[in-house]
Design an enzyme around this catalytic site. Structure first.
Site, mmCIF file in Angstrom:
data_model
loop_
_atom_site.group_PDB
_atom_site.id
_atom_site.type_symbol
_atom_site.label_atom_id
_atom_site.label_comp_id
_atom_site.label_asym_id
_atom_site.label_seq_id
_atom_site.Cartn_x
_atom_site.Cartn_y
_atom_site.Cartn_z
ATOM 1 C CG HIS A 315 -5.466 -3.460 -6.634
ATOM 2 N ND1 HIS A 315 -6.580 -3.619 -7.419
ATOM 3 C CD2 HIS A 315 -5.013 -4.724 -6.409
ATOM 4 C CE1 HIS A 315 -6.799 -4.903 -7.635
ATOM 5 N NE2 HIS A 315 -5.847 -5.596 -7.036
ATOM 6 C CD GLU A 316 -1.392 -5.213 -5.590
ATOM 7 O OE1 GLU A 316 -1.578 -6.264 -4.939
ATOM 8 O OE2 GLU A 316 -1.810 -5.072 -6.754
ATOM 9 C CG HIS A 319 -5.599 -7.357 -2.513
ATOM 10 N ND1 HIS A 319 -6.802 -8.002 -2.655
ATOM 11 C CD2 HIS A 319 -5.168 -7.078 -3.774
ATOM 12 C CE1 HIS A 319 -7.098 -8.111 -3.941
ATOM 13 N NE2 HIS A 319 -6.127 -7.556 -4.643
ATOM 14 C CD GLU A 338 -7.020 -9.526 -7.639
ATOM 15 O OE1 GLU A 338 -6.778 -8.305 -7.508
ATOM 16 O OE2 GLU A 338 -6.248 -10.395 -7.219
#
Length: 863
Positions: A315-316, A319, A338
């Site tokens: 997820h990070e 980004h 998100e």
């Protein structure tokens, strides 16, 4: 455009509301008189101190003649502020309550390029936001958390995502400290025990993506990536870094392949943070994680912990493309940042580790219970304040991810991927809006993507599909899903639907876009069973006739995959909430699945059955519940036992943990309690010998029936351990001590410096076990509210009413409303929380009144 049926009064009200919203936005947004072009910041940081100093130079463009400029600021003290350019001015500063600083000149100055120079001092924040200080095992560290809008606590800055500029950071710190920020270190100089670290200039970034870490860290190289990188931990914790070091290069490579764009930043460091209010933060080139997420021992971790670890890293890192490389213009599109990162994290984790079955975590199920409430806001909505951002933010992750998955399946995976690649290339190093992504997906697919996505993101809730069968023809109708007793407006959506159906050995699928109130579809043959949400691709609930539901249930074992069975269970429970079926029907349906071949399905069925027990246990006599336990819980415990077998699936271990907790807390099962106490003591002396799936259950049960000596042992190990997972296990268990004196001692301990702001919620959660304990906790909560409010991060304060109790007691609700009434206008976001609490409580109370006779009748059949 106004609808023709709207009255003049309605129109005037709308105009007034829009005007008020615009005025409110102006209060919190920076005055558009100037924009930054680049910024340098020099920090003087020492973790051993409580304050720091800094200076900054912002190159900016004044857009129109003005006598003032605004920057963002909270908590710091400005010592000097000067403007140099076409004119010179010593600026007078005024820090406003809305997170802005007004810098005024005694005369106006023309548009053009200027440099704004400021010197300031500030305290280190102690609530896990801004530039904050934390103590870990007696050692001070400095970390930053700037999202949503907390960079302004650390330095003067244009702290809005549209101001995306290059930054250059210099940090002076004692020579015994290691220092990191977003970019590689260029050089250092030493003087009088201090080292000044000069870092490379960043690519254009929003201020919320900047990051700082200072402390006596342990640093390990991460080989195998396209750029250099480190894994950074507090002292004595790097031994737990191997799993992250192994998986990060694989994840980064998979993301680079998906986007077809190399990772653009010059390094990729990841930091384990001992005090952190969120799971992680995607700062460009310096990603921060709560340490118990980043540092795990896979051999001593549950499958859920391993999945979370991989999901959150992915997820990070996602980004870095969607969020950092391409950045939203304003916070109203944070949901999409998100949502995308959550969606692709699920995809990549399952791609790299299919054995973990992470695809069985159906995010739409997490979202829908909350999304169905009448008080829930759309995930794309106007944003002015941090409270607006936090209102339902977590829903953006789960609902948004589920919607993107639905659209991906509708367009086709390759088409969706090409649209994403085109979008990221077009807006690299720029700001973009959701509509820009809709456009990119529409161009590549030749479908009306915006109509589908806007109908889901700009409206709260989701559709309920009603499927009616006549031979081979189905009529599919839509309406807004509504919880029974709640009043909601009528809505329609553009819904991509995939149906699966079968007869005998035949099975087929059909797809359609429901863009009207109802549509008919003719199937290839008359089916014996119909599944309205094949492979759980859609973000909607569905309702079949009683005959069709029975047909589906009869064929579920042989015809449905595991995801689909899980959806059937969750969907039936939702139909109860909507008042479409009764509790007896729900529990009868659940009973068909408690012995399913896949333990994840059995666990879900048992969990739902137990949720009914928890809801009604105080309203129905124990004789009837004894029959319930004899029918469902005790046979399951006999099947799974107290210890794991070598070949069992992780979901079986999770069922065991659930069973031993319910039996220990609700029936005071002596064998389980005795075993739990022994295992808890064993864990304190040799943690590796205790089943990781049962650790928290054993610790909680032992605490609930434990002594003062055990509490002291928990506290001592909590304060001294260097293992983040062990610390979290003990933290969660300490809230469960059952004796009144020990509960009070634990609650008092929660407000000490040993328990950080980001730890507090773990302890408070345990105090909801048991009616008497809950009452003592509520009394303590009200008596210590000021201390709680002071300790928690600002964004958590509006949610404090939800720390109180289970939402099914009107007397508790009235007490909460009376207590919080004087604060409604003082705490931004509190009003919305109280509205949500009131609606949830009344809905729960009404459900119990409506369904009590139904569940009683069901239990009577078991006796």
């Amino acid at each position: 455009m106004l609808n023709t049926h709207q009255s003049v009064g309605t129109v005037l009200l709308m105009i007034s509301t829009v005007s008020l919203a615009q005025d409110n936005a102006a209060l919190h947004r920076l005055a558009p008189v100037a924009k930054p072009l680049s910024q340098t910041v020099a920090f003087n940081l020492d973790p051993k101190k409580d304050v720091f100093s800094g200076s900054t130079v912002i190159t900016l463009e004044v857009l129109n003649e003005t006598s003032f400029i605004e920057v963002n600021g909270l908590d710091y003290n400005i010592e000097t502020a000067k403007l140099n350019g076409k004119q010179f001015c010593n600026l007078e500063s005024q820090m406003l309550k809305t997170g802005k600083v007004k810098l005024s000149c005694e005369h106006s100055f023309p548009k053009g390029r200027y440099t704004l120079t400021m010197d300031y001092t500030a305290p280190y924040n102690r609530k896990s936001v801004g530039l904050y200080k934390t103590i870990d095992n007696g050692v001070p560290y400095l970390f930053s958390q700037f999202q949503m809008s907390d960079a302004r606590r650390a330095f003067p800055v244009f702290d809005e995502p549209e101001y995306k500029i290059p930054f250059k950071i210099t940090i002076t710190a004692p020579e015994d400290q290691k220092v990191f920020t977003n970019t590689p270190l260029l050089k250092t100089t030493k003087s009088k025990g201090l080292v000044t670290h000069y870092f490379d200039k960043t690519l254009p970034l929003p201020s919320y993506s900047l990051a700082i870490a200072v402390g006596p860290f342990e640093v390990l190289k991460v080989p195998g990536m396209s750029v250099p990188g480190n894994l950074i931990t507090p002292q004595n914790k790097s031994s737990l870094a191997a799993y992250s070091i192994e998986n990060t290069p694989k994840i980064l490579t998979a993301l680079e392949k998906y986007f077809d764009i190399p990772y653009v930043y010059k390094k990729l460091d990841q930091v384990a943070v001992p005090e952190f209010p969120f799971g992680a933060m995607e700062n460009a080139g310096l990603v921060t994680y709560r340490e118990d997420i980043l540092l795990i021992d896979p051999a001593r971790s549950t499958q859920r912990v391993r999945i979370d670890h991989l999901n959150i890293i992915t997820h990070e890192l996602a980004h870095q493309w969607y969020g950092n490389l391409v950045t939203m213009k304003w916070w109203n599109d944070l949901w999409l940042n998100e949502a995308f990162a959550t969606w692709i994290a699920s995809k990549i984790t399952h791609q790299l580790h299919p054995e973990l079955e992470s695809n069985l975590a159906l995010l739409q199920h997490y979202a829908m219970d909350f999304d169905a409430q009448a008080t829930t806001s759309p995930i794309q909505k106007p944003i002015n304040t941090e409270a607006d951002i936090m209102d339902g933010l977590w829903l953006a992750y789960s609902k948004g991810s589920a919607i993107l998955y639905m659209v991906e399946q509708w367009l086709g995976e390759d088409v969706f991927k090409q649209g994403m690649r085109n979008y990221v290339r077009q807006y690299a190093h720029k700001n973009a809006e959701a509509k820009d992504l809709w456009s990119a997906l529409s161009k590549v697919s030749n479908k009306e993507v915006a109509a589908v996505l806007n109908s889901f993101v700009s409206q709260a809730s989701f559709p309920l599909l009603t499927v009616e069968q006549k031979g081979a023809t189905l009529t599919i109708s839509q309406q807004r899903f509504a919880i029974h007793g709640q009043t909601v407006p009528s809505q329609t959506w553009h819904i991509p639907i995939i149906l699966r159906y079968g007869k005998g050995e035949q099975s087929a699928t059909t797809s359609l876009l429901l863009d009207a109130q109802s549509k008919q579809v003719t199937l290839a043959f008359e089916p014996e069973w119909i599944l309205p949400n094949a492979n759980v691709t859609g973000y909607y609930r569905w309702q079949l006739s009683s005959e069709n539901l029975i047909g589906l249930t009869q064929h579920a074992t042989s015809k449905l995959n595991t995801r689909e069975k899980l959806d059937v269970l969750d969907n039936v429970e939702a139909l109860l909430d909507a008042g479409k079926i009764d509790t007896a029907t729900l529990m009868t349906t659940l009973g068909h699945y408690t012995n399913d071949d896949h333990p994840e399905v059995a666990k879900t069925a048992l969990t739902s059955l137990l949720s009914q027990y928890h809801l009604y246990k105080e309203n129905i006599d124990q004789k009837r519940w004894a029959a319930f336990f004899a029918t469902y819980i005790e046979p399951a415990f006999k099947h799974y036992g107290l210890t794991a077998t070598k070949e069992e699936q992780p979901a079986s271990s999770e069922i065991r943990a659930q069973l031993i907790e319910i039996l220990a807390f609700e029936t005071k099962h002596s064998e389980i309690i005795t075993h739990a106490k022994k295992q808890a003591l064993l864990y304190l002396s040799n943690a590796d010998k205790v089943d990781p799936y049962l650790v928290e259950s054993f610790l909680k049960i032992a605490a609930y029936y434990g002594s003062a000596e055990l509490l002291k042992a928990y506290q001592q190990q909590f304060e001294s351990t260097t293992n983040p997972s062990k610390r979290t296990h003990l933290l969660s268990a300490m809230g469960y001590f059952g004796e009144p004196a020990l509960q009070q001692e634990m609650l008092k301990y929660a407000l000490t410096k040993q328990v950080t702001a980001s730890d507090l919620g773990y302890i408070l959660a345990g105090n909801k076990q048991g009616k008497a304990r809950k009452a003592r906790y509520q009394k303590w909560f009200y008596n210590n509210f000021t201390s709680l409010k002071t300790k928690l991060p600002p964004f958590a304060v509006p949610r404090l009413p939800f720390y109180l109790f289970s939402r099914c007691d009107t007397s508790h609700l009235n007490q909460a409303k009376q207590f919080f009434e004087p604060m409604r206008s003082d705490i931004d976001g509190l009003e919305k929380s109280l509205q949500q609490l009131e609606l949830a409580t009344k809905t729960c109370v009404n459900k119990k009144q409506r369904e009590l006779s139904s569940i009683t009748a069901f239990l009577n059949q078991l006796s």
